[in-house]
Design a protein around this motif. Structure first.
Motif, PDB file in Angstrom:
ATOM      1  N   CYS A 288       0.818  -1.217   0.000  1.00 50.39           N
ATOM      2  CA  CYS A 288       0.000   0.000   0.000  1.00 50.39           C
ATOM      3  C   CYS A 288       0.849   1.264   0.000  1.00 50.39           C
ATOM      4  CB  CYS A 288      -0.943   0.001   1.199  1.00 50.39           C
ATOM      5  SG  CYS A 288      -2.230  -1.258   1.088  1.00 50.39           S
ATOM      6  N   SER A 289       2.078   1.159   0.462  1.00 48.19           N
ATOM      7  CA  SER A 289       2.977   2.313   0.445  1.00 48.19           C
ATOM      8  C   SER A 289       3.473   2.614  -0.965  1.00 48.19           C
ATOM      9  CB  SER A 289       4.192   2.058   1.343  1.00 48.19           C
ATOM     10  OG  SER A 289       3.789   1.890   2.670  1.00 48.19           O
ATOM     11  N   GLN A 290       3.462   1.605  -1.814  1.00 47.84           N
ATOM     12  CA  GLN A 290       3.987   1.754  -3.163  1.00 47.84           C
ATOM     13  C   GLN A 290       2.940   2.201  -4.182  1.00 47.84           C
ATOM     14  OE1 GLN A 290       5.869  -1.987  -4.104  1.00 47.84           O
ATOM     15  NE2 GLN A 290       6.924  -2.013  -2.132  1.00 47.84           N
ATOM     16  N   ALA A 291       1.693   1.836  -3.965  1.00 52.67           N
ATOM     17  CA  ALA A 291       0.630   2.162  -4.917  1.00 52.67           C
ATOM     18  C   ALA A 291      -0.716   2.118  -4.212  1.00 52.67           C
ATOM     19  CB  ALA A 291       0.638   1.175  -6.080  1.00 52.67           C
ATOM     20  N   GLU A 292      -1.724   2.727  -4.842  1.00 52.74           N
ATOM     21  CA  GLU A 292      -3.079   2.701  -4.285  1.00 52.74           C
ATOM     22  C   GLU A 292      -3.687   1.318  -4.484  1.00 52.74           C
ATOM     23  OE1 GLU A 292      -4.833   4.782  -2.517  1.00 52.74           O
ATOM     24  OE2 GLU A 292      -3.432   6.432  -2.641  1.00 52.74           O
ATOM     25  N   HIS A 293      -4.332   0.842  -3.451  1.00 51.11           N
ATOM     26  CA  HIS A 293      -5.056  -0.427  -3.510  1.00 51.11           C
ATOM     27  C   HIS A 293      -6.379  -0.251  -2.789  1.00 51.11           C
ATOM     28  CE1 HIS A 293      -1.759  -2.836  -5.120  1.00 51.11           C
ATOM     29  NE2 HIS A 293      -0.958  -2.123  -4.336  1.00 51.11           N
TER      30      HIS A 293
ATOM     31  N   PHE B 207      -8.658   5.624  -3.577  1.00 50.75           N
ATOM     32  CA  PHE B 207      -8.372   4.629  -4.605  1.00 50.75           C
ATOM     33  C   PHE B 207      -9.254   4.859  -5.834  1.00 50.75           C
ATOM     34  CE2 PHE B 207      -9.703   0.757  -6.752  1.00 50.75           C
ATOM     35  CZ  PHE B 207      -8.493   0.259  -7.192  1.00 50.75           C
ATOM     36  N   ALA B 208     -10.557   5.065  -5.616  1.00 51.13           N
ATOM     37  CA  ALA B 208     -11.500   5.226  -6.730  1.00 51.13           C
ATOM     38  C   ALA B 208     -11.138   6.440  -7.587  1.00 51.13           C
ATOM     39  CB  ALA B 208     -12.925   5.360  -6.193  1.00 51.13           C
ATOM     40  N   ARG B 209     -10.766   7.562  -6.948  1.00 50.94           N
ATOM     41  CA  ARG B 209     -10.393   8.762  -7.709  1.00 50.94           C
ATOM     42  C   ARG B 209      -9.170   8.489  -8.584  1.00 50.94           C
ATOM     43  NH1 ARG B 209     -11.637  11.337  -2.856  1.00 50.94           N
ATOM     44  NH2 ARG B 209      -9.440  11.385  -2.252  1.00 50.94           N
ATOM     45  N   VAL B 210      -8.142   7.911  -7.987  1.00 52.79           N
ATOM     46  CA  VAL B 210      -6.906   7.630  -8.723  1.00 52.79           C
ATOM     47  C   VAL B 210      -7.169   6.605  -9.827  1.00 52.79           C
ATOM     48  CG1 VAL B 210      -4.593   6.628  -8.510  1.00 52.79           C
ATOM     49  CG2 VAL B 210      -5.413   8.239  -6.784  1.00 52.79           C
ATOM     50  N   PHE B 211      -7.900   5.560  -9.502  1.00 51.54           N
ATOM     51  CA  PHE B 211      -8.217   4.489 -10.446  1.00 51.54           C
ATOM     52  C   PHE B 211      -8.967   5.053 -11.658  1.00 51.54           C
ATOM     53  CE2 PHE B 211     -11.001   1.086 -12.007  1.00 51.54           C
ATOM     54  CZ  PHE B 211     -10.106   0.037 -12.163  1.00 51.54           C
TER      55      PHE B 211
ATOM     56  N   VAL C 274     -15.270   2.464 -16.696  1.00 50.54           N
ATOM     57  CA  VAL C 274     -14.603   2.745 -15.415  1.00 50.54           C
ATOM     58  C   VAL C 274     -15.508   2.287 -14.273  1.00 50.54           C
ATOM     59  CG1 VAL C 274     -13.769   4.566 -13.868  1.00 50.54           C
ATOM     60  CG2 VAL C 274     -13.225   4.659 -16.310  1.00 50.54           C
ATOM     61  N   ASP C 275     -16.791   2.608 -14.365  1.00 54.86           N
ATOM     62  CA  ASP C 275     -17.747   2.208 -13.328  1.00 54.86           C
ATOM     63  C   ASP C 275     -17.796   0.690 -13.204  1.00 54.86           C
ATOM     64  OD1 ASP C 275     -19.805   2.696 -11.361  1.00 54.86           O
ATOM     65  OD2 ASP C 275     -21.267   2.047 -12.864  1.00 54.86           O
ATOM     66  N   GLN C 276     -17.819   0.015 -14.319  1.00 52.65           N
ATOM     67  CA  GLN C 276     -17.864  -1.448 -14.313  1.00 52.65           C
ATOM     68  C   GLN C 276     -16.603  -2.035 -13.666  1.00 52.65           C
ATOM     69  OE1 GLN C 276     -17.897  -3.223 -18.244  1.00 52.65           O
ATOM     70  NE2 GLN C 276     -19.151  -4.920 -17.513  1.00 52.65           N
ATOM     71  N   ALA C 277     -15.455  -1.459 -13.955  1.00 49.96           N
ATOM     72  CA  ALA C 277     -14.200  -1.939 -13.375  1.00 49.96           C
ATOM     73  C   ALA C 277     -14.164  -1.696 -11.869  1.00 49.96           C
ATOM     74  CB  ALA C 277     -13.008  -1.271 -14.055  1.00 49.96           C
ATOM     75  N   MET C 278     -14.675  -0.547 -11.436  1.00 51.33           N
ATOM     76  CA  MET C 278     -14.720  -0.283  -9.988  1.00 51.33           C
ATOM     77  C   MET C 278     -15.710  -1.228  -9.312  1.00 51.33           C
ATOM     78  SD  MET C 278     -14.216   3.811  -9.333  1.00 51.33           S
ATOM     79  CE  MET C 278     -15.520   4.437 -10.371  1.00 51.33           C
ATOM     80  N   TRP C 279     -16.816  -1.526  -9.969  1.00 51.44           N
ATOM     81  CA  TRP C 279     -17.789  -2.485  -9.439  1.00 51.44           C
ATOM     82  C   TRP C 279     -17.118  -3.847  -9.249  1.00 51.44           C
ATOM     83  CZ3 TRP C 279     -19.659  -7.047 -11.557  1.00 51.44           C
ATOM     84  CH2 TRP C 279     -20.739  -7.639 -10.887  1.00 51.44           C
ATOM     85  N   ALA C 280     -16.298  -4.249 -10.222  1.00 47.88           N
ATOM     86  CA  ALA C 280     -15.600  -5.533 -10.142  1.00 47.88           C
ATOM     87  C   ALA C 280     -14.618  -5.562  -8.964  1.00 47.88           C
ATOM     88  CB  ALA C 280     -14.867  -5.827 -11.447  1.00 47.88           C
ATOM     89  N   LYS C 281     -14.152  -4.393  -8.542  1.00 45.72           N
ATOM     90  CA  LYS C 281     -13.254  -4.304  -7.394  1.00 45.72           C
ATOM     91  C   LYS C 281     -14.020  -4.057  -6.095  1.00 45.72           C
ATOM     92  CE  LYS C 281      -8.996  -3.079  -9.666  1.00 45.72           C
ATOM     93  NZ  LYS C 281      -8.205  -4.185  -9.158  1.00 45.72           N
TER      94      LYS C 281
END
Length: 159
Positions: free
Chosen positions: A16-21, A58-62, A77-84
């Motif tokens: 988590c320090s290296q990238a948004e998760h 995370f959602a903003r960056v993603f 984008v919405d579909q990909a966030m839903w999958a996450k």
């Protein structure tokens, strides 16, 4: 691969320090590592309390990354966030916070370049293929229509 709670915490904080998760990604990792529900809950509480994980951030960056670098529209984008497993309210807020100009700055060159690579018999066929292409990228019909600059009569959109 079985990890102790301490080892899992160290790995996840490092990640988590290296990238948004998002929280779902971290939960999946812990499940694969064989951690129990109580251990997972404790680790997630630590990660969230110490701002290692923030699904809104995370959602903003993603979303911005997917729009700018993958050239995706809001629907994809919405579909990909839903999958996450990003909460619907967060998804809605995130997408509402993105300026329409951001999408158009991506879609215009996409359509312009795609137009050059499509071979068709007529303009109607060309526009149909461009619409299908842009819809597949997750853009909305109003956005696509705006990019095509009214080249297609209104009745051809089935509205």
């Amino acid at each position: 691969m079985e990890l102790t709670e301490r080892e899992a915490l160290l790995r996840l904080t490092s990640l988590c320090s290296q990238a948004e998760h998002c929280s779902y990604e971290m939960e999946e990792k812990m499940r694969r590592w064989g951690l129990g529900p109580e251990e997972q809950a404790g680790i997630m509480k630590y990660l969230i309390d110490n701002k290692f994980i923030d699904d809104r951030r995370f959602a903003r960056v993603f979303a911005i990354d997917k729009i700018r670098y993958n050239k995706w529209g809001s629907r994809k984008v919405d579909q990909a966030m839903w999958a996450k497993h990003i909460d619907e309210e967060i998804r809605r807020e995130t997408l509402a916070g993105i300026d329409e100009k951001e999408y158009m700055d991506v879609l215009r060159p996409l359509i312009k370049n795609k137009r050059k690579s499509i071979k068709t018999e007529n303009e109607y066929e060309m526009n149909t293929k461009l619409i299908r292409f842009a819809l597949g990228r997750g853009f909305t019909m109003p956005q696509i229509k705006e990019c095509l600059h009214g080249d297609i009569p209104e009745e051809d959109f089935g509205e």
